[in-house]
Scaffold this active site. Sequence first.
Site: not given
Ligand code: BGC
Length: 803
Positions: A229
């Site tokens: 993530d």
């Molecule tokens: C979120 C993810 C997301 C990623 C990219 C993170 O903060 O938890 O779900 O895909 O950012 O935007």
Amino acid sequence: MNIDQLMDSLTRDEKIALVSGADQWHTKGLPHLNIPAIMVADGPHGLRKQDAQGDRLGIGDSKAATCFPAAATSANAWDPDLQYAMGQAIGEEALQEGVAVVLGPGVNNKRSPLCGRNFEYFSEDPWLTGELATAWIKGIQAVGVGACIKHFAANNQERWRMLNDSLVDERALREIYLAAFEKAVREAQPWTVMPAYNKLNGMYCCENPELLDSILRKEWGFTGATISDWGAVNDPTLSIKAGLDLEMPASWGTSAAQVRQDLSSGRLTEEELDRSVKRVLELVMRSKAQKQKSNCDLEAHHALARRIASESAVLLKNEDNILPLAQTQSICVVGQFAEHPRYQGTGSSLIHPTRLDTVLGLLESGEVEVDYTYAKGYELEHDGINEVLISEACEAAAKADVAVIFAGLTPRFESEGYDRTHLDLPPSHQELISRVAQANPNVVVVLSAGAPVTMSWLDKVKGVLHTYLGGQGGAGASLDLLYGKINPSGKLAESYPLKLDDCLAMEHFAEDRNYTEYRESIFVGYRYYDAAEKDVLFPFGFGLSYTEFAYEDLVLSKHGEPETLHVQCTVRNIGSRAGAEVVQLYVGKSDSVLFRAVRELKGFHKIHLEPGESRKVEFVLGGRAFAYYNVEIGDWHVEPGEYQISVGTSSRNLPLSGTVQIESRLSEVKVPDYRASIPAYYHLNDANTRISQADFQTLYNREYPQAYQGPERFHNNSTLQDLGVTLLGRLVLAFAKRYLWKMTGAKDENDPLWIMSWTSTLEMPLRSIVPMSGGAIPARFVRGLLSWVNGHRLKALRMWIFS
Ligand code: BGC
């Protein structure tokens, strides 16, 4: 060159570069070796393609794309075919935009109705989630775009999301929090999996070998790549060792420096690095093999979005058959959501829609020919009661045959980055509904909210249609349902408690920054309300229709080797309209020595029936439908004996039931019996039962995590908020605040973008500042900051000035 040849041609630095992003959204390309950079983008309810410097959190713009209903919405359709179609359509748009992987679906099992991101998740039930996610993944991957199932695992709160440690006992982990991931990985093989921000049982998910290697790869057979993530990597070396393949977004050299150093010292081996490099290359090559599609049919995608919204809305109340409305009735449309719909949630899943239908717009264009008036009812900018708007609404409503109020949660209430604090609607909406209901006895409320809400006004209104967050076609779907062009068939994919305190998980939810004890174990959602024999506002699986269905003729029979149980019944449409029903099957075992849910969903079918028509519905249950996770043998186990099978229209309305004897392949295995050691788990129906920490510790059976005990006051996982006790920390926060005001363009502190970005900033561990700022804040600044607040000022100055 094939991948092995490529591996041989890569230098050590090139390998190190490949396991870290090149920017917010791309992998590192190596043109001299013909290795392209591939692009990944959010999702998952549409394509969120930003430019390379994009901010992720929904602040900056993105390319227009079809905004489908959020997962919390589409789950209510209980229809894997629709999920497949949505996945396919999003995949087509991704292909057209040259996006290789869409970051979704989000399959975290809902634990508390307060999690700010629940709208991005399907259900409180892992079986339902697993079926829907598997279909979505198959759909998107069928067109050659990869899915990235997230957030792996036990990521159930937004508060302290980058630091919190989810303490989950092994059985609950397997049965509740991993089960949907397991199904989707085994059956749909997503190209990628996204390890979550949080820790799980003491270890960051991104550096958890049990999760990333033993379970994901060895047990479930995952062959794709894992992608962190965004900003979740704590220690890049530990991550690679554990089985993380790609760190996202770019770490702007910090991870590379660490990995280089650790390779030299032997903390990381070349083989461990190669393993991840190879998987990243496989992902890149897989994406490269796909053909770009030139033209998506955006009209067709809009129509699909509308259809999914109409299949997903849940009719919660229909007193005196107030719905469907007749076009001969005059209506007063109340509430600004009719003009400015609440159709999606805030954060990384925010889509810039290709178009946006509104109820008022569609009425104006004559989509439904009806005599209507409109009153705003409440302000959008804040949630306080506006007496003038309410009085206008009451006056207008009194003159119409029916008042249709568009109300729900405003964007401030649910977002990525922070949790809700209660279940109520905004005061302005609650007051509006109660007052309009005094002015006109015929009130229908059309709700928009991505998660359960309480309804203090329920007795005062005749109809409630819950549209959740319906995506760009949601307004048309609402009209189709209100006027009976489509018969509602959505069923709640989560329970609606009468009050927040009724939810057991709430006793330990986001209360401590270091860890969250999942003391309730498997008793999540209806599993708890049923075990506790608690009344709910609306049960899991509930949803009304304009017609009625009768359930008849349950037949249970066993077949084949390995043996399966076939459950047959007949469902008849006994009303006067065509409609769809979700036939639900639950399994229970009331005489187990193990504590169990009263019943668990183990199958469902959505069927369409004409008036008077009947259909035989058949479920085939394999071993997993009866199995619990046995922590002693570390495997699933079917306890032999009698099981209750019930079939019906919701978890609390099951007109058909029968019992069956099930054999076990492993009849010698002992079923864990905690009746003497932790009786609380067996007596949840006793109002005095509390699950103590000692109870949970017995079940959890692992060490509790230790708080930080390092030599320094502040460390890499201190947050900016922690630094706020120092002068420099306060200065940095003041600077960050000014910067965020400008960047978000927020007007006040109620703006959801503001709340999200400010909360994320306060709670951000220092280690994530470089990647999360897109490299704008350099590593030497953060290192200097840390040295300064720890009292090493000369060292700090040296870093700021000379490095
Ligand atoms: C979120 C993810 C997301 C990623 C990219 C993170 O903060 O938890 O779900 O895909 O950012 O935007």
